[in-house]
Scaffold this active site. Structure first.
Site, PDB file in Angstrom:
ATOM      1  N   TYR A   1       4.906  -2.241   1.661  1.00  0.00           N
ATOM      2  CA  TYR A   1       3.478  -2.478   1.460  1.00  0.00           C
ATOM      3  C   TYR A   1       2.992  -3.414   2.553  1.00  0.00           C
ATOM      4  O   TYR A   1       3.736  -4.281   3.023  1.00  0.00           O
ATOM      5  CB  TYR A   1       3.217  -3.099   0.080  1.00  0.00           C
ATOM      6  CG  TYR A   1       3.432  -2.146  -1.071  1.00  0.00           C
ATOM      7  CD1 TYR A   1       4.719  -1.799  -1.469  1.00  0.00           C
ATOM      8  CD2 TYR A   1       2.369  -1.579  -1.755  1.00  0.00           C
ATOM      9  CE1 TYR A   1       4.934  -0.914  -2.522  1.00  0.00           C
ATOM     10  CE2 TYR A   1       2.568  -0.700  -2.825  1.00  0.00           C
ATOM     11  CZ  TYR A   1       3.858  -0.370  -3.193  1.00  0.00           C
ATOM     12  OH  TYR A   1       4.060   0.509  -4.235  1.00  0.00           O
ATOM     13  N   GLU A   2       1.736  -3.265   2.957  1.00  0.00           N
ATOM     14  CA  GLU A   2       1.256  -4.007   4.114  1.00  0.00           C
ATOM     15  C   GLU A   2       1.171  -5.512   3.897  1.00  0.00           C
ATOM     16  O   GLU A   2       1.030  -6.270   4.843  1.00  0.00           O
ATOM     17  CB  GLU A   2      -0.092  -3.464   4.584  1.00  0.00           C
ATOM     18  CG  GLU A   2      -1.213  -3.667   3.608  1.00  0.00           C
ATOM     19  CD  GLU A   2      -2.473  -2.879   3.989  1.00  0.00           C
ATOM     20  OE1 GLU A   2      -2.396  -2.000   4.858  1.00  0.00           O
ATOM     21  OE2 GLU A   2      -3.519  -3.162   3.407  1.00  0.00           O
ATOM     22  N   SER A   3       1.313  -5.949   2.644  1.00  0.00           N
ATOM     23  CA  SER A   3       1.364  -7.385   2.374  1.00  0.00           C
ATOM     24  C   SER A   3       2.659  -8.008   2.880  1.00  0.00           C
ATOM     25  O   SER A   3       2.805  -9.224   2.835  1.00  0.00           O
ATOM     26  CB  SER A   3       1.230  -7.628   0.870  1.00  0.00           C
ATOM     27  OG  SER A   3       2.152  -6.839   0.151  1.00  0.00           O
ATOM     28  N   GLY A   4       3.605  -7.203   3.349  1.00  0.00           N
ATOM     29  CA  GLY A   4       4.822  -7.744   3.938  1.00  0.00           C
ATOM     30  C   GLY A   4       6.065  -7.571   3.095  1.00  0.00           C
ATOM     31  O   GLY A   4       7.125  -8.096   3.425  1.00  0.00           O
TER      32      GLY A   4
END
Lengths: 290, 266, 290, 266
Positions: free
Chosen positions: D52-55
């Site tokens: 996920y792009e939140s890391g």
């Protein structure tokens, strides 16, 4: 997904003659056992890459495995010169060594570009010194304010060789403490070989700056306890400062060096012989004898 | 003299330590720079922030590290970051006030050589290389150089500029954000760049050292400041703190205590 | 060294009319309490910066504090639109809002360049879409292989406003979990304001990805427990998903929005009134009443 | 029909999940993409790596996240990294096999709009913006698009290209490393780009859906593959796993279970 193998198998599978190999570590977690195996298997014509070549590269270069070195600082930390590296550069012994040197910041930017899939990295660096003309450096201007920065080409080794504290059973690798450029090297390289102190059920960092290399970014893992000796693995072993001092004497003399390598590395079946000599106190006996 | 006796290394470290102010952020190299920076931290500058290029920030080692990446540095740091980050986010971004550097050679314009003696392609002595110094030299707010003084180390022009001082003509810092070497501390005295020419000149001698001795140990015609200073002798406290630090280090690393005797008897 | 202050003092000291302010957080650790204080102090003409403007920016924009927004995704996460942001962009209510928009990767590269002291950052991005012509993007060629990459200008806000889990007594700030671009924003900005859940003797991360902002990189710290509500602070609070859903109804109507802001933010003495209403269950009563 | 009844969202998620292979690395957006990716992980693709792009990397959420940065994602991840790193070291470096995207609009060449309906400077509807999608669209090995089909969402040409499909002429992927949208999954069927023109054409319809229905829900003259496929109906296992996941999510997030009723009675 990473596979587990013996160190012999791991090196045989991933390191070929002519490979560009980065055995990284910033005085911590240096992959000595893997370096020994590279020597033992008689690899040739390697291009070695590392920010801080130290004793392990002295051993690999002195054993005639390398034809080139890309680096930024090559010495025996806290002690002095690497005599085998110097002999190669100054006298072409045992073989000539082509060197390409950078600053630490430049090497870090090169690895980072490699890990990021970019063709180059940029930094405010290489100003006013003689390194720029010895290396592949370009100057580019900011398209926004005209400020000039240095550009360095991405560094993408064929094989990263690392030592870490732990791997879990799924092959995720855990390391902590001073991790240097190890994550960038792993992510910049085509293949990744990791030796670890221990296999565990769950990664459990015992120090600051914990990092994980997911299993799918690692190719082969070999469990080699104490595999970073004489450097250290935080939470497992401490640095053998005495060895580094003694190495100065061993490496200073071509014959003593060769005798030491034959006894503890080339003629040994594996890293176990080396550790046995270490425990018996005979590992640096050659340095005591004069 | 009435002062306690001290070694030339000790006065170098003590004088260098005095140049570091409380609260400054200092990028430290191994060896004498590390000794001096920690001495400052343990005496007049408890809030100095020490950064080592291995990625340890705000570290307070109880004993001196032997390598730039000793576990001691990581365990006692406010934070530990990667090597790419230490150079990009911390040094390059201008967060370092003082860089502490050493080298094999320095020239009259403060340029440092840690790469090669002789010709690059056919070296007389191949040195370790530049390491982190080139960017410390251009990006730190200012640079303090520590180097034992002799005609071999203080040369008119270095064979190779590993780290920029003021360039081959003394006017070579265009485009750099830092001031460069503002002070050079040796075992004999203290040198600073001339405000106009940037040529290093002697501004102070250590106790018991004559100007002529410093001149004799310099590879060029050394300029001397109009008002020459005299280094204040090490205080009891400075010497005691430094020696305690070194004794702790000796015991911790075990080298001299346990190994050297065995070696000598071997 | 960071100083400790009340949130009122912190905002008064660091945020001025016309400032470029980045209240960052990637759905975690969002500095709601600090945003409320900005509104309460009636700041005007702010340029807001954030990768993911969410409810707090809806509140700030709807309150007329901002004249510009630099961002890459603006929405109510998991719910839908930000109605106050839309009203500003679509209808200029309560004031026109100039927008500059990027991709996430571009914003991250801009912050990273700012944190690194570089004039610009590079990325393999902005290919084939209409964002490039709406933003300040340049294309540069690799001086080594000619490959083209996008360049974006460094982003250096006047003030970073962050929420973190802990500060120790020396002012070192500890955060963990999803840390987004918070470290980069703090290091890119001229001043740093941090609210924390708790002051502790020793920073003790209770989750992965622990990070520290050293005291000397932070300007002012205010201890504001639950200061990230309705987002969360891993190890301290959980996300108030209900609030985000209810916000959709509150923000949809100009009058309901203004009434809510007057009651819980503008007319309140501090964040305590808001928390009291939260605990009493009256915070979203306006959304229940229709 | 003999199959269990299911909703149009359910068949979208189930068909999308089937397109994800075990061991692939998948960059996931919130909403239906997240539902589909986790369904794949809980059925035929246990070793799929979800990013996920939140890391959060290699995360295995027990319940579906409501936001891209839910704590659940961090607690159950193999590792959590910063947002600059997730885009530079992981997406940009080519480590992502499949990107899962949605949007407000798609056009016949697979270009996605999540920025604005109408004129950019005087928008009819201001949408949230591009977020991470523009670089997922060009750098992921391939892209799977999930979008409910109607003439409002499937338009001849998008008002704004937020994320590149095949460009305004179908030949606009020069310089991109990924293949772009290889499949578009809707509530009615499955579309793929024509191998020559890259125009999206219908390759399969879901059970009970006629080609004419899909044509009517498409804003351009929809091409139809020579050999039209028929989506296999959801299996009992697929439906059960999906429904269990959604029930766990409902209970965990508490929204419907405890809040909506209170709201309705309020």
């Amino acid at each position: 997904m990473a596979e587990f193998a013996s160190l012999h198998e791991a090196v045989a599978e991933l390191v070929s003659d002519g490979s560009t190999v980065a055995m990284e570590g910033f005085t911590h977690l240096i992959p000595f056992a893997a370096g020994h195996e590279v020597i033992r298997q008689g690899k040739r014509d390697l291009t070695l890459v590392r920010m801080t070549p130290d004793v392990i590269y002295d051993q690999v270069i002195g054993s005639g495995c390398a034809s080139a070195l890309i680096f930024s600082w090559g010495g025996n930390p806290g002690v002095g010169s690497l005599h085998r590296l110097r002999d190669a550069v100054e006298n072409g012994y045992p073989a000539p060594l082509v060197i390409e040197e950078h600053s630490h910041a430049g090497m870090a930017a090169r690895y980072t570009a490699g890990a990021s899939g970019l063709p180059f990295g940029i930094l405010d660096g290489y100003l006013g010194n003689d390194l720029a003309e010895r290396s592949n450096i370009a100057v580019i201007e900011s398209p926004f304010d005209g400020r000039r920065v240095a550009a360095v080409p991405a560094l993408e080794p064929d094989v990263a060789v690392l030592h870490a504290q732990q791997a879990d059973r799924r092959g995720n690798v855990g390391l902590w403490g001073i991790t240097g450029v190890q994550r960038e090297v792993a992510l910049a390289s085509s293949a990744v070989l990791v030796t670890v102190e221990e296999m565990v059920d769950v990664l459990e960092p015992r120090g600051p700056n914990a990092a994980v290399l997911p299993s799918w970014t690692v190719d082969v893992i070999a469990v080699v306890p104490r595999g970073s000796h004489p450097s250290y693995s935080m939470g497992y072993t401490t640095r053998d400062n005495v060895f580094y001092t003694r190495w100065d004497k061993i490496a200073r003399d071509r014959q003593v060096f060769t005798q030491w390598m034959d006894e503890f590395v080339v003629g040994a079946s594996d890293f176990g012989s080396y550790l046995a000599a270490l425990d018996a106190g005979t590992l640096t006996a050659l340095a005591d004898d004069d | 003299m009435t002062e306690t006796a001290y070694t030339s290394n000790e006065i170098m470290s003590i004088v260098a330590a005095r140049h570091l102010n409380n609260g400054q952020v200092c990028f430290v190299g191994i060896g004498l720079p590390s000794e001096a920076a920690n001495l400052a931290r343990l005496t007049h500058a408890p809030e100095v922030v020490l950064i080592y290029e291995s990625g340890t920030i705000g570290t307070r080692p109880d004993v001196l590290p032997l390598s730039i990446g000793d576990g001691e540095l990581a365990e006692r740091a406010d934070l530990v970051v990667s090597v790419p980050e230490i150079f990009a986010y911390w040094l390059q971004a201008g967060r370092v006030d003082v860089g502490f550097l050493s080298a094999a050679q320095i020239d009259r314009f403060g340029n440092l050589n840690s790469t090669v003696i002789g010709d690059y392609d056919d070296p007389k002595v191949r040195l370790p290389g530049a390491g982190g110094a080139p960017e410390i030299a251009t990006l730190a707010g200012e640079v303090i150089v520590m180097l034992r003084q002799s005609t071999r180390t203080f040369v008119p022009e270095v064979d190779f500029i590993s780290s920029l001082g003021f360039g081959r003509d003394g006017q070579g810092r265009t485009g750099t954000s830092g001031k460069g070497p503002t002070v050079v501390i040796t075992d004999l005295g203290v040198l600073k760049p001339d405000p106009n020419t940037n040529e290093l000149m002697l501004v102070a001698t250590h106790p018991g050292i004559e100007v002529s001795e410093v001149e004799a140990a310099t590879g060029w015609q050394l300029g001397v400041a109009d008002s020459m200073g005299r280094t204040e002798a090490p205080t009891e406290v400075e010497l005691q703190v430094l020696r305690d630090l070194k004794e702790r280090t000796r015991v911790a690393h075990g080298e001299d205590a346990t190994v050297r005797p065995a070696h000598r008897s071997g």
